[in-house]
Every structure is written in structure tokens, then in C-alpha cells.
Design a protein around this motif. Structure first.
Motif, PDB file in Angstrom:
ATOM      1  N   THR A   1      -7.415  -2.035 -11.319  1.00 12.29           N
ATOM      2  CA  THR A   1      -7.134  -1.850  -9.859  1.00 12.29           C
ATOM      3  C   THR A   1      -8.276  -1.523  -9.008  1.00 12.29           C
ATOM      4  O   THR A   1      -8.566  -2.095  -8.050  1.00 12.29           O
ATOM      5  CB  THR A   1      -5.858  -0.985  -9.368  1.00 12.29           C
ATOM      6  N   LEU A   2      -9.188  -0.535  -9.845  1.00 14.57           N
ATOM      7  CA  LEU A   2     -10.411  -0.255  -8.968  1.00 14.57           C
ATOM      8  C   LEU A   2     -11.362  -1.472  -9.024  1.00 14.57           C
ATOM      9  O   LEU A   2     -12.141  -1.531  -8.019  1.00 14.57           O
ATOM     10  CB  LEU A   2     -10.886   1.036  -9.575  1.00 14.57           C
ATOM     11  N   ILE A   3     -11.444  -2.198 -10.230  1.00 19.21           N
ATOM     12  CA  ILE A   3     -12.187  -3.210 -10.199  1.00 19.21           C
ATOM     13  C   ILE A   3     -11.908  -4.480  -9.446  1.00 19.21           C
ATOM     14  O   ILE A   3     -12.608  -4.965  -8.822  1.00 19.21           O
ATOM     15  CB  ILE A   3     -12.475  -3.791 -11.721  1.00 19.21           C
ATOM     16  N   THR A   4     -10.693  -4.943  -9.394  1.00 16.35           N
ATOM     17  CA  THR A   4     -10.247  -5.922  -8.678  1.00 16.35           C
ATOM     18  C   THR A   4      -9.784  -5.825  -7.327  1.00 16.35           C
ATOM     19  O   THR A   4      -9.364  -6.782  -6.391  1.00 16.35           O
ATOM     20  CB  THR A   4      -9.035  -6.655  -9.418  1.00 16.35           C
ATOM     21  N   LYS A   5      -9.337  -4.509  -6.840  1.00 19.69           N
ATOM     22  CA  LYS A   5      -9.196  -3.910  -5.744  1.00 19.69           C
ATOM     23  C   LYS A   5      -7.454  -4.424  -5.403  1.00 19.69           C
ATOM     24  O   LYS A   5      -6.803  -4.434  -4.112  1.00 19.69           O
ATOM     25  CB  LYS A   5      -9.626  -4.388  -4.297  1.00 19.69           C
ATOM     26  N   LYS A   6      -6.846  -4.807  -6.340  1.00 20.03           N
ATOM     27  CA  LYS A   6      -5.248  -4.956  -6.096  1.00 20.03           C
ATOM     28  C   LYS A   6      -4.738  -4.731  -7.591  1.00 20.03           C
ATOM     29  O   LYS A   6      -5.370  -4.899  -8.706  1.00 20.03           O
ATOM     30  CB  LYS A   6      -5.148  -6.485  -5.790  1.00 20.03           C
TER      31      LYS A   6
ATOM     32  N   SER B   1      -2.013  -6.287 -10.329  1.00 16.06           N
ATOM     33  CA  SER B   1      -1.788  -7.866 -10.567  1.00 16.06           C
ATOM     34  C   SER B   1      -0.596  -7.553 -11.582  1.00 16.06           C
ATOM     35  O   SER B   1      -0.170  -6.532 -12.107  1.00 16.06           O
ATOM     36  CB  SER B   1      -2.647  -8.240 -11.389  1.00 16.06           C
TER      37      SER B   1
ATOM     38  N   ASP C   1       0.856  -1.138  -0.114  1.00 17.70           N
ATOM     39  CA  ASP C   1      -0.153  -0.053   0.050  1.00 17.70           C
ATOM     40  C   ASP C   1       0.882   1.098   0.057  1.00 17.70           C
ATOM     41  O   ASP C   1       0.442   2.068  -0.565  1.00 17.70           O
ATOM     42  CB  ASP C   1      -0.938   0.144   1.069  1.00 17.70           C
TER      43      ASP C   1
END
Length: 163
Positions: free
Chosen positions: A133-138, A140, A79
Motif C-alpha cells: 500500500t505504501l509503494i502503490t498508494k492503494k 489492491s 479512505d
């Protein structure tokens, strides 16, 4: 000093400050050496100034963010890495560009290359980094690979347009 039940001794604070200053100075000197010597080496190979700017100087000026990102990933603080990169880019957009506009005047000049290659590349890479990133919250690995490929395409297009 107490923090979350742990006692932090004064010598630890002094040690951390010294290490911070030493690390910051080392990163600064390394980035400066990278920019200066890398640019001179590229000029000796007759590399166009525009290509030097989007490769060597871009890496050299981004070294502090890169070092922070790598260090935070090694220490399992992803983070912090994401916040560092996003924060640095937000500062670029909200502080540096407006200050340049104030200093330069009412209009900042943009070459046709900027309009045709640079701005679309920034938008594409920004979308590749933010939307998934907004969709998967990470974030990759495939995103990193795709962004690296997009950067390679951007470099090739820059060479073609500048030639």
C-alpha cells in the motif's frame, strides 16, 4: 447550520443521530449474538477454545470495523475504510495492550503458540497490508486475496499446533 454552502436542518441532525445510535446498537447486539452463539455452537462440535478465539470471537469483536469498512466502500469512501481499520489496530496496540499490562502487572504471559504462530502471523499480515500500500498508494484486490490466504494458513497452523 451551514456546511459548504448547504443548509442542514435540525430534523436532519436528529434523524442522523437516531440512525447512528440505532446502527451502533444493532452492530453491538449482532456482534454479541455472534460471539455467544457461535462459541456455544463450536463447543458443541468439540472445537478447541483456541480455534474458537481466533475465528468466531475474532470475527465477532471485529464486526463494527467490518460494517464500517463495507459501508464506506459501498459509499465510495475507501479512505474512511482504511482509516477505520488502521485506527482500530493502532488503538489495540497503543491503548488496550498497555492497559492490560498495567492491570496484570509487570509481565503478560505468552504461550509458546503465541510466540510460534500468532506473532509471526500478525507480522506477516501487517507487512502484506502496509508495504504494498505504501509503494502503490492503494490497496489492491490481490492484497486482500493474499491476506485471506495468509489467514487461512494461520488457522490451519493454529489447529495443527493446538492439536
Amino acid at each position: 447550520l451551514k456546511k459548504t454552502g448547504m443548509v442542514i436542518e435540525r430534523k436532519d441532525i436528529v434523524k442522523n443521530i437516531v440512525l447512528f445510535v440505532l446502527g451502533a446498537a444493532t452492530i453491538f447486539v449482532g456482534a454479541q449474538l455472534m460471539c455467544d452463539n457461535g462459541a456455544e455452537f463450536a463447543r458443541a462440535l468439540n472445537v478447541p477454545e483456541g480455534i474458537i478465539g481466533v475465528t468466531i470471537l475474532a470475527v465477532g469483536t471485529s464486526l463494527p470495523e467490518l460494517v464500517t469498512a463495507i459501508t464506506s466502500i459501498i459509499k465510495k469512501k475507501a479512505d474512511l475504510s482504511v482509516g477505520n481499520v488502521i485506527g482500530a489496530n493502532i488503538i489495540d496496540l497503543t491503548l488496550i495492550l498497555p492497559v492490560c499490562a498495567l492491570i496484570y502487572g509487570s509481565k503478560l504471559p505468552a504461550s509458546p503458540t503465541v510466540a510460534m504462530v500468532d506473532i509471526p502471523a500478525c507480522l506477516i499480515i501487517g507487512i502484506l497490508s502496509v508495504v504494498p500500500t505504501l509503494i502503490t498508494k492503494k490497496f489492491s484486490r490481490w492484497q486482500g486475496a493474499l491476506m485471506l490466504a495468509a489467514y487461512a494458513v494461520y488457522i490451519v497452523l493454529s489447529v495443527i499446533v493446538m492439536a
